[in-house]
Design an enzyme around this catalytic site. Structure first.
Site, mmCIF file in Angstrom:
data_model
loop_
_atom_site.group_PDB
_atom_site.id
_atom_site.type_symbol
_atom_site.label_atom_id
_atom_site.label_comp_id
_atom_site.label_asym_id
_atom_site.label_seq_id
_atom_site.Cartn_x
_atom_site.Cartn_y
_atom_site.Cartn_z
ATOM 1 C CB SER A 46 4.895 -0.225 -19.182
ATOM 2 O OG SER A 46 3.847 0.715 -19.094
ATOM 3 N NE ARG A 82 -0.650 -0.334 4.990
ATOM 4 C CZ ARG A 82 -1.274 -0.709 6.098
ATOM 5 N NH1 ARG A 82 -2.544 -1.117 6.039
ATOM 6 N NH2 ARG A 82 -0.660 -0.705 7.256
ATOM 7 C CB CYS A 104 8.674 -0.002 -1.819
ATOM 8 S SG CYS A 104 7.612 1.315 -1.175
ATOM 9 C CB CYS A 143 10.208 2.237 0.775
ATOM 10 S SG CYS A 143 8.712 1.551 1.490
ATOM 11 C CG HIS A 200 5.876 1.890 -13.152
ATOM 12 N ND1 HIS A 200 6.538 2.876 -13.858
ATOM 13 C CD2 HIS A 200 5.660 2.404 -11.922
ATOM 14 C CE1 HIS A 200 6.716 3.923 -13.076
ATOM 15 N NE2 HIS A 200 6.188 3.669 -11.898
ATOM 16 C CD1 TRP A 202 9.461 3.704 -10.141
ATOM 17 C CD2 TRP A 202 9.479 2.021 -11.600
ATOM 18 N NE1 TRP A 202 8.681 2.701 -9.622
ATOM 19 C CE2 TRP A 202 8.667 1.655 -10.501
ATOM 20 C CE3 TRP A 202 9.639 1.108 -12.650
ATOM 21 C CZ2 TRP A 202 8.021 0.428 -10.421
ATOM 22 C CZ3 TRP A 202 8.998 -0.121 -12.576
ATOM 23 C CH2 TRP A 202 8.205 -0.452 -11.473
#
Length: 467
Positions: free
Chosen positions: A251, A186, A396, A393, A254, A199
């Site tokens: 993509s 989240r 993440c 993170c 992502h 990215w």
């Protein structure tokens, strides 16, 4: 008479407006249309359409898949979040509390899962354990049976040639079990230059893009206009189908992650409670056709592309899970048997999907050139899996590592020459293996993509009345 002239003039004016495309009755585009107007119909390089995927996923697959992923076998994932970044040293670790990952205590993980060498059944476990112990010693023990020696050689050869990911060493003291249900993906507040750096490196250095072509990675940044966006996609369409597929996979991944962050956004944070939910503004910033200068809807279409890739991999590997000796082993025989039944129900539902992606359309033609391209494809993806260790993170990083390993496992299934469509039903095949780590990441990664497709339906409804 004047009223007749007024009516005639008004009528002529209306006709002119219609012919010139300036009808005053034409309503402005809604917020939902700006995000989803292009997300329909057939997908590029596929024979499937968005509507078929929506109906199949949201009403036939999603509920059962979520139930499976809540089971003990799939909720515990072993990961090393302390591996150093192999590319740069200036990682700014996120200090936000929502970036933290809470690992499991040793006694919280079922005994069957903690058996590091467990792959199939209790009977097969002893043989595999001998193999892995011999492999860690770096040589085949001559005292092992001929069958075991053969298994060791096959296992080693398999691992070095088929994998699309650089997986964690789960035997490392730094590797810990994480309960995925207690550490959900989240919004954590991890954003800005550090997140964009990840990215940027993925897209700029690993997606087969010439340096002269500028990707509209962040369409909200100054100087990235519509012409640059069109130039980029004109170049992309000029690529071979394999390289286009690679870009669309990244993509799509992502886009899926951005959907999750928008759907589970921190809406309220007080000392009493935290409230998580859909953030419509965040979703629009990432996918609105106007705000993203046309790129947002393309991202959503790529989400459907990665869905088809992972769906096809699961349909292809069904015989691997159908073997009688394969179990989702946790030590609880009743639950393990029920979960295997649910797993097979899901896989047979997936196999019935009418418009699967045809992986034979990739790496076709001259065998030498195709193999060279496949190896380049594999190495680029392995590089992306290594970049996940650079994410600042930890939550993440956890979900990035899991989802890249899951996608890498799907690619391994699709393109492994060792995977035979009709595997023998008696005993495990040492020609093709999936470790528990790969199985858990494969299904959880697909679960994330499936959730994203379902969330798009929720966002359509939320945006429907916003102009």
């Amino acid at each position: 008479m004047g009223s007749h002239w007024g009516f005639l003039i008004g009528l002529l004016g209306a006709v002119w407006m219609l012919r010139s495309g300036h009808s005053e009755q034409q309503p402005p585009e809604t917020a939902a249309q700006r995000c989803f107007c292009q997300v329909s119909g057939y997908l590029d390089d596929c024979t499937c359409d968005v509507e078929t995927i929506d109906k199949f996923n949201n009403y036939r697959l999603f509920p059962r898949l979520q139930k499976l992923l809540e089971s003990d076998y799939f909720r515990y994932y072993k990961v090393n979040l302390k591996r150093p970044c192999p590319f740069w040293n200036d990682i700014n670790q996120c200090g936000r509390r929502d970036c933290a990952v809470k690992p499991c205590q040793f006694d919280e993980v079922p005994d069957g899962i903690k058996s590091a060498s467990y792959k199939y059944s209790e009977e097969a476990n002893n043989l595999i354990e001998e193999c892995e112990q011999a492999e860690r010693l770096g040589a085949v023990d001559e005292s092992l049976s001929e069958e075991t020696q053969k298994a060791v050689l096959q296992w080693t050869k398999h691992d070095s040639s088929d994998n699309f990911c650089e997986a964690d060493d789960i035997q490392s003291p730094d590797a810990e079990y994480v309960d995925l249900l207690l550490n959900p993906e989240r919004y954590t507040g991890y954003k800005g230059p550090d997140a964009w750096k990840i990215w940027n490196v993925i897209y700029e250095e690993n997606c087969f893009k010439p340096q002269a072509i500028k990707r509209p990675l962040n369409p909200l940044a100054a100087g990235q206009g519509k012409s640059e966006e069109n130039t980029f996609y004109s170049w992309l369409e000029g690529l071979c189908v394999e390289k286009r597929a690679f870009y669309r996979l990244i993509s799509g991944l992502h886009a899926s992650i951005n959907v999750h962050l928008s759907a589970r956004y921190l809406l309220q944070d007080t000392w009493l409670e935290q409230k998580w939910g859909h953030n419509i503004t965040e979703f629009q910033q990432r996918f609105d056709g106007i705000l993203t200068k046309g790129e947002g809807p393309r991202r959503l279409k790529n989400l459907y592309f990665i869905y088809l890739i992972e769906l096809r991999a699961l349909s292809k590997v069904v015989p691997f899970f159908e073997r009688p000796d394969f179990q989702l082993f946790t030590g609880n025989k009743v639950q393990d048997a029920e979960n295997k039944m649910l797993l097979l129900e899901i896989l047979h539902e997936i196999k019935s999907f009418p418009l699967h992606f045809d992986e034979n359309s990739l790496f076709a033609g001259d065998k030498k050139e195709a193999n060279k391209l496949k190896e380049e494809f594999r190495l680029h993806f392995r590089n992306i899996s290594r970049i996940m260790d650079c994410v600042g993170c930890f939550k993440c990083r956890l979900w990035g590592k899991l989802q890249t390993q899951g996608l890498g496992t799907a690619l391994k299934i699709l393109f492994s020459e060792k995977l035979i469509a009709n595997m023998p039903e008696s005993g495990p095949s040492y020609e093709f293996h999936l470790t528990r780590q790969e199985i858990v990441s494969l299904f959880n990664a697909f679960g994330r993509i499936s959730t994203s497709v379902k969330e798009l339906e929720n966002f359509r409804d939320l945006l429907q009345n916003i102009h």
